[in-house]
Design a protein around this motif. Structure first.
Motif, PDB file in Angstrom:
ATOM      1  N   SER A  18       0.827  -1.199   0.000  1.00  0.00           N
ATOM      2  CA  SER A  18       0.000   0.000   0.000  1.00  0.00           C
ATOM      3  C   SER A  18       0.868   1.258   0.000  1.00  0.00           C
ATOM      4  O   SER A  18       1.924   1.304   0.646  1.00  0.00           O
ATOM      5  CB  SER A  18      -0.892   0.013   1.243  1.00  0.00           C
ATOM      6  OG  SER A  18      -1.451   1.290   1.451  1.00  0.00           O
ATOM      7  N   PRO A  19       0.434   2.324  -0.692  1.00  0.00           N
ATOM      8  CA  PRO A  19       1.165   3.604  -0.639  1.00  0.00           C
ATOM      9  C   PRO A  19       1.253   4.167   0.781  1.00  0.00           C
ATOM     10  O   PRO A  19       2.118   4.991   1.064  1.00  0.00           O
ATOM     11  CB  PRO A  19       0.333   4.524  -1.541  1.00  0.00           C
ATOM     12  CG  PRO A  19      -0.457   3.612  -2.416  1.00  0.00           C
ATOM     13  CD  PRO A  19      -0.720   2.380  -1.597  1.00  0.00           C
ATOM     14  N   ALA A  20       0.339   3.703   1.658  1.00  0.00           N
ATOM     15  CA  ALA A  20       0.333   4.198   3.033  1.00  0.00           C
ATOM     16  C   ALA A  20       1.376   3.494   3.910  1.00  0.00           C
ATOM     17  O   ALA A  20       1.653   3.951   5.017  1.00  0.00           O
ATOM     18  CB  ALA A  20      -1.058   4.010   3.651  1.00  0.00           C
ATOM     19  N   PHE A  21       1.954   2.395   3.420  1.00  0.00           N
ATOM     20  CA  PHE A  21       2.949   1.690   4.231  1.00  0.00           C
ATOM     21  C   PHE A  21       4.204   2.558   4.322  1.00  0.00           C
ATOM     22  O   PHE A  21       4.707   3.044   3.303  1.00  0.00           O
ATOM     23  CB  PHE A  21       3.278   0.324   3.626  1.00  0.00           C
ATOM     24  CG  PHE A  21       3.883  -0.632   4.612  1.00  0.00           C
ATOM     25  CD1 PHE A  21       3.147  -1.107   5.675  1.00  0.00           C
ATOM     26  CD2 PHE A  21       5.192  -1.044   4.477  1.00  0.00           C
ATOM     27  CE1 PHE A  21       3.708  -1.983   6.603  1.00  0.00           C
ATOM     28  CE2 PHE A  21       5.768  -1.920   5.388  1.00  0.00           C
ATOM     29  CZ  PHE A  21       5.024  -2.399   6.455  1.00  0.00           C
ATOM     30  N   PRO A  22       4.729   2.774   5.532  1.00  0.00           N
ATOM     31  CA  PRO A  22       5.756   3.805   5.730  1.00  0.00           C
ATOM     32  C   PRO A  22       7.159   3.410   5.264  1.00  0.00           C
ATOM     33  O   PRO A  22       8.067   3.187   6.071  1.00  0.00           O
ATOM     34  CB  PRO A  22       5.722   4.026   7.244  1.00  0.00           C
ATOM     35  CG  PRO A  22       5.291   2.695   7.795  1.00  0.00           C
ATOM     36  CD  PRO A  22       4.315   2.147   6.799  1.00  0.00           C
ATOM     37  N   VAL A  23       7.345   3.348   3.931  1.00  0.00           N
ATOM     38  CA  VAL A  23       8.682   3.106   3.398  1.00  0.00           C
ATOM     39  C   VAL A  23       9.264   4.350   2.735  1.00  0.00           C
ATOM     40  O   VAL A  23      10.450   4.399   2.413  1.00  0.00           O
ATOM     41  CB  VAL A  23       8.686   1.931   2.392  1.00  0.00           C
ATOM     42  CG1 VAL A  23       8.333   0.630   3.095  1.00  0.00           C
ATOM     43  CG2 VAL A  23       7.756   2.199   1.230  1.00  0.00           C
ATOM     44  N   GLY A  24       8.423   5.353   2.474  1.00  0.00           N
ATOM     45  CA  GLY A  24       8.908   6.587   1.877  1.00  0.00           C
ATOM     46  C   GLY A  24       9.099   6.528   0.378  1.00  0.00           C
ATOM     47  O   GLY A  24       9.833   7.333  -0.194  1.00  0.00           O
ATOM     48  N   TYR A 150       4.459  -6.530  -6.011  1.00  0.00           N
ATOM     49  CA  TYR A 150       5.628  -5.661  -6.077  1.00  0.00           C
ATOM     50  C   TYR A 150       5.689  -4.904  -7.405  1.00  0.00           C
ATOM     51  O   TYR A 150       5.937  -3.689  -7.432  1.00  0.00           O
ATOM     52  CB  TYR A 150       6.901  -6.485  -5.885  1.00  0.00           C
ATOM     53  CG  TYR A 150       8.154  -5.648  -5.906  1.00  0.00           C
ATOM     54  CD1 TYR A 150       8.614  -5.029  -4.759  1.00  0.00           C
ATOM     55  CD2 TYR A 150       8.869  -5.449  -7.089  1.00  0.00           C
ATOM     56  CE1 TYR A 150       9.749  -4.237  -4.758  1.00  0.00           C
ATOM     57  CE2 TYR A 150      10.003  -4.659  -7.109  1.00  0.00           C
ATOM     58  CZ  TYR A 150      10.451  -4.063  -5.947  1.00  0.00           C
ATOM     59  OH  TYR A 150      11.566  -3.270  -5.968  1.00  0.00           O
ATOM     60  N   LEU A 151       5.485  -5.609  -8.506  1.00  0.00           N
ATOM     61  CA  LEU A 151       5.553  -4.969  -9.819  1.00  0.00           C
ATOM     62  C   LEU A 151       4.448  -3.928  -9.986  1.00  0.00           C
ATOM     63  O   LEU A 151       4.669  -2.850 -10.544  1.00  0.00           O
ATOM     64  CB  LEU A 151       5.455  -6.030 -10.922  1.00  0.00           C
ATOM     65  CG  LEU A 151       6.663  -6.968 -11.036  1.00  0.00           C
ATOM     66  CD1 LEU A 151       6.342  -8.130 -11.974  1.00  0.00           C
ATOM     67  CD2 LEU A 151       7.894  -6.217 -11.519  1.00  0.00           C
ATOM     68  N   HIS A 152       3.267  -4.242  -9.474  1.00  0.00           N
ATOM     69  CA  HIS A 152       2.163  -3.284  -9.557  1.00  0.00           C
ATOM     70  C   HIS A 152       2.461  -2.050  -8.705  1.00  0.00           C
ATOM     71  O   HIS A 152       2.197  -0.912  -9.131  1.00  0.00           O
ATOM     72  CB  HIS A 152       0.859  -3.933  -9.106  1.00  0.00           C
ATOM     73  CG  HIS A 152      -0.330  -3.032  -9.235  1.00  0.00           C
ATOM     74  ND1 HIS A 152      -0.747  -2.210  -8.214  1.00  0.00           N
ATOM     75  CD2 HIS A 152      -1.170  -2.810 -10.277  1.00  0.00           C
ATOM     76  CE1 HIS A 152      -1.794  -1.516  -8.611  1.00  0.00           C
ATOM     77  NE2 HIS A 152      -2.076  -1.856  -9.850  1.00  0.00           N
ATOM     78  N   ALA A 153       3.016  -2.255  -7.516  1.00  0.00           N
ATOM     79  CA  ALA A 153       3.354  -1.123  -6.651  1.00  0.00           C
ATOM     80  C   ALA A 153       4.418  -0.248  -7.301  1.00  0.00           C
ATOM     81  O   ALA A 153       4.369   0.985  -7.208  1.00  0.00           O
ATOM     82  CB  ALA A 153       3.839  -1.631  -5.292  1.00  0.00           C
ATOM     83  N   SER A 154       5.384  -0.878  -7.963  1.00  0.00           N
ATOM     84  CA  SER A 154       6.426  -0.117  -8.650  1.00  0.00           C
ATOM     85  C   SER A 154       5.842   0.728  -9.776  1.00  0.00           C
ATOM     86  O   SER A 154       6.172   1.915  -9.917  1.00  0.00           O
ATOM     87  CB  SER A 154       7.473  -1.082  -9.219  1.00  0.00           C
ATOM     88  OG  SER A 154       8.458  -0.395  -9.951  1.00  0.00           O
ATOM     89  N   ALA A 155       4.959   0.117 -10.563  1.00  0.00           N
ATOM     90  CA  ALA A 155       4.303   0.862 -11.643  1.00  0.00           C
ATOM     91  C   ALA A 155       3.443   1.992 -11.084  1.00  0.00           C
ATOM     92  O   ALA A 155       3.440   3.111 -11.613  1.00  0.00           O
ATOM     93  CB  ALA A 155       3.454  -0.083 -12.489  1.00  0.00           C
ATOM     94  N   SER A 156       2.739   1.722 -10.008  1.00  0.00           N
ATOM     95  CA  SER A 156       1.876   2.729  -9.395  1.00  0.00           C
ATOM     96  C   SER A 156       2.673   3.908  -8.877  1.00  0.00           C
ATOM     97  O   SER A 156       2.244   5.065  -8.990  1.00  0.00           O
ATOM     98  CB  SER A 156       1.074   2.109  -8.244  1.00  0.00           C
ATOM     99  OG  SER A 156       0.206   1.106  -8.711  1.00  0.00           O
ATOM    100  N   GLN A 157       3.855   3.635  -8.308  1.00  0.00           N
ATOM    101  CA  GLN A 157       4.702   4.716  -7.811  1.00  0.00           C
ATOM    102  C   GLN A 157       5.170   5.606  -8.961  1.00  0.00           C
ATOM    103  O   GLN A 157       5.212   6.836  -8.833  1.00  0.00           O
ATOM    104  CB  GLN A 157       5.902   4.139  -7.058  1.00  0.00           C
ATOM    105  CG  GLN A 157       6.971   5.149  -6.697  1.00  0.00           C
ATOM    106  CD  GLN A 157       6.453   6.346  -5.907  1.00  0.00           C
ATOM    107  OE1 GLN A 157       5.430   6.252  -5.216  1.00  0.00           O
ATOM    108  NE2 GLN A 157       7.139   7.466  -6.014  1.00  0.00           N
TER     109      GLN A 157
END
Length: 223
Positions: A18-24, A150-157
């Motif tokens: 999730s974008p809300a997970f605190p990794v920055g 992971y790949l979807h999160a990378s694309a979303s970022q």
């Protein structure tokens, strides 16, 4: 695996990606900001091509292969240490190196909300995909769903960064993510079976842009 365990694994994967997970992750663009400044990415079509190339032939692909290896070797302390060194060495620039290690450290710190001895095996200076692969396996998240997440999160970022850079709007961002579903679905099993011999990139311009970003005078992102 029981239905409850499957639901638990899915919930954890959704939380961690999730974008809300605190990794920055919001602070990094992976060189995209420089590509926009150099007019290599200027609209929805060029952004989609940029992201797709990264996933199929660039840093996104290498990250997926590294994630898969960490997932398989999550119980092997020595193997994880070697993989962590390899992942750091594969960084194409100073900023890319700092990015993956910072995200990895932040992920491991936040993941302590779900205690597991894999966190001690990983240590603290671990590239982001290695951290996610090992922790996902430790919590019974299957490899291909972890890769897809992971790949979807990378694309979303990347899409989110492009919106902040005023390259596209939110509607176009959603359309890009819809178009990337098929490549992500296709890449996950390929990365799962590639092994370390499958590592390698062919996105020279993207690598150059990550280096050029280091000297960019005005910028929103750290990479």
């Amino acid at each position: 695996m029981s239905e409850r365990k499957e639901a638990q694994a899915l919930l954890r994967l959704l939380t961690w990606m999730s974008p809300a997970f605190p990794v920055g992750a919001f602070a990094y663009s992976g060189g995209l900001e420089r590509a926009v400044a150099d007019d290599l990415v200027r609209d929805a079509a060029t952004l989609r091509q940029w992201i797709k190339a990264s996933l199929e032939h660039g840093a996104g692909w290498n990250d997926a292969v590294l994630l898969a290896e960490a997932h398989r070797g999550f119980e092997d302390c020595a193997a994880l240490a070697d993989l962590a060194d390899l992942a750091a060495a594969l960084s194409s620039s100073r900023e890319r190196h700092a990015e993956t290690l910072a995200l990895g450290a932040a992920f491991l710190q936040a993941a302590r909300a779900w205690p597991h001895d894999v966190l001690e095996r990983l240590g603290s200076a671990v590239a982001y995909p290695v951290a996610i692969g090992a922790v996902s396996a430790a919590h019974s998240i299957a490899l291909e769903p972890a890769l897809i997440g992971y790949l979807h999160a990378s694309a979303s970022q990347s899409v989110s960064a492009a919106i902040r850079l005023s390259v596209i709007g939110q509607r176009e961002g959603v359309e890009i993510l819809a178009a990337l579903e098929e490549p992500i679905e296709r890449l996950a099993p390929l990365a799962a079976s590639a092994g370390l011999a499958g590592l390698g990139t062919a996105t020279v311009m993207a690598d150059i842009e990550t280096m050029r970003h280091e000297t960019q005078h005005t910028r929103l992102f750290r990479s």
